[in-house]
Scaffold this motif. Structure first.
Motif, short mmCIF file in Angstrom:
data_model
loop_
_atom_site.label_atom_id
_atom_site.label_comp_id
_atom_site.label_asym_id
_atom_site.label_seq_id
_atom_site.Cartn_x
_atom_site.Cartn_y
_atom_site.Cartn_z
N GLU A 1 6.41 41.45 27.14
CA GLU A 1 6.60 41.83 25.73
C GLU A 1 5.76 40.93 24.83
OE1 GLU A 1 7.51 44.14 23.02
OE2 GLU A 1 8.93 44.45 24.65
N LYS B 1 6.32 41.21 21.29
CA LYS B 1 7.03 41.24 20.00
C LYS B 1 8.09 40.15 19.96
CE LYS B 1 6.35 46.17 19.43
NZ LYS B 1 5.79 46.46 20.74
N TRP B 2 8.18 39.46 18.81
CA TRP B 2 9.10 38.34 18.63
C TRP B 2 9.82 38.49 17.30
CZ3 TRP B 2 9.35 34.38 22.30
CH2 TRP B 2 8.38 34.44 23.29
N GLU B 3 11.11 38.18 17.28
CA GLU B 3 11.91 38.18 16.05
C GLU B 3 12.00 36.76 15.52
OE1 GLU B 3 16.46 38.99 14.50
OE2 GLU B 3 15.92 39.51 16.54
N GLU C 1 9.45 48.33 12.01
CA GLU C 1 10.50 48.97 12.80
C GLU C 1 11.51 49.63 11.92
OE1 GLU C 1 12.28 46.78 15.88
OE2 GLU C 1 10.38 46.19 16.75
N VAL D 1 9.99 41.06 12.61
CA VAL D 1 9.47 41.16 13.97
C VAL D 1 7.96 41.10 13.88
CG1 VAL D 1 9.34 42.57 16.06
CG2 VAL D 1 11.45 42.52 14.74
N SER E 1 4.10 40.30 16.22
CA SER E 1 3.51 40.29 17.56
C SER E 1 2.50 39.15 17.63
CB SER E 1 2.85 41.63 17.88
OG SER E 1 1.75 41.87 17.05
N ARG F 1 2.41 41.97 11.74
CA ARG F 1 3.81 42.28 11.52
C ARG F 1 4.09 43.66 12.11
NH1 ARG F 1 5.30 38.57 7.37
NH2 ARG F 1 3.46 37.90 6.27
N VAL F 2 5.24 43.80 12.76
CA VAL F 2 5.61 45.07 13.40
C VAL F 2 6.57 45.80 12.47
CG1 VAL F 2 6.70 46.11 15.41
CG2 VAL F 2 5.29 44.07 15.68
#
Length: 59
Positions: A19, A21-23, A59, A8, A10, A56-57
């Motif tokens: 939003e 955030k992208w996968e 999670e 994920v 950003s 990079r996020v």
């Protein structure tokens, strides 16, 4: 830069749904990414993806 499917990330700009955030669904010359907020799927060339990439996020 090295990216993996399932990560994920950003982007600098928000998606119209609000939003940022992208996968990542596919990598290579083109990237297929899915918005975490609304589920919209888009394809981006690698150059544009790397230009818009922010972080990079975790999670």
């Amino acid at each position: 830069m090295k990216f993996n499917v399932g990560e994920v990330v950003s982007f600098r700009k928000e998606h119209p749904c609000g939003e940022d955030k992208w996968e990542i669904m596919r990598t290579g010359m083109d990237f297929r990414v899915k918005c975490v907020g609304c589920g919209r799927v888009i394809m981006l060339p690698r150059k544009k993806f790397e230009k818009n990439f922010k972080e990079r996020v975790e999670e």
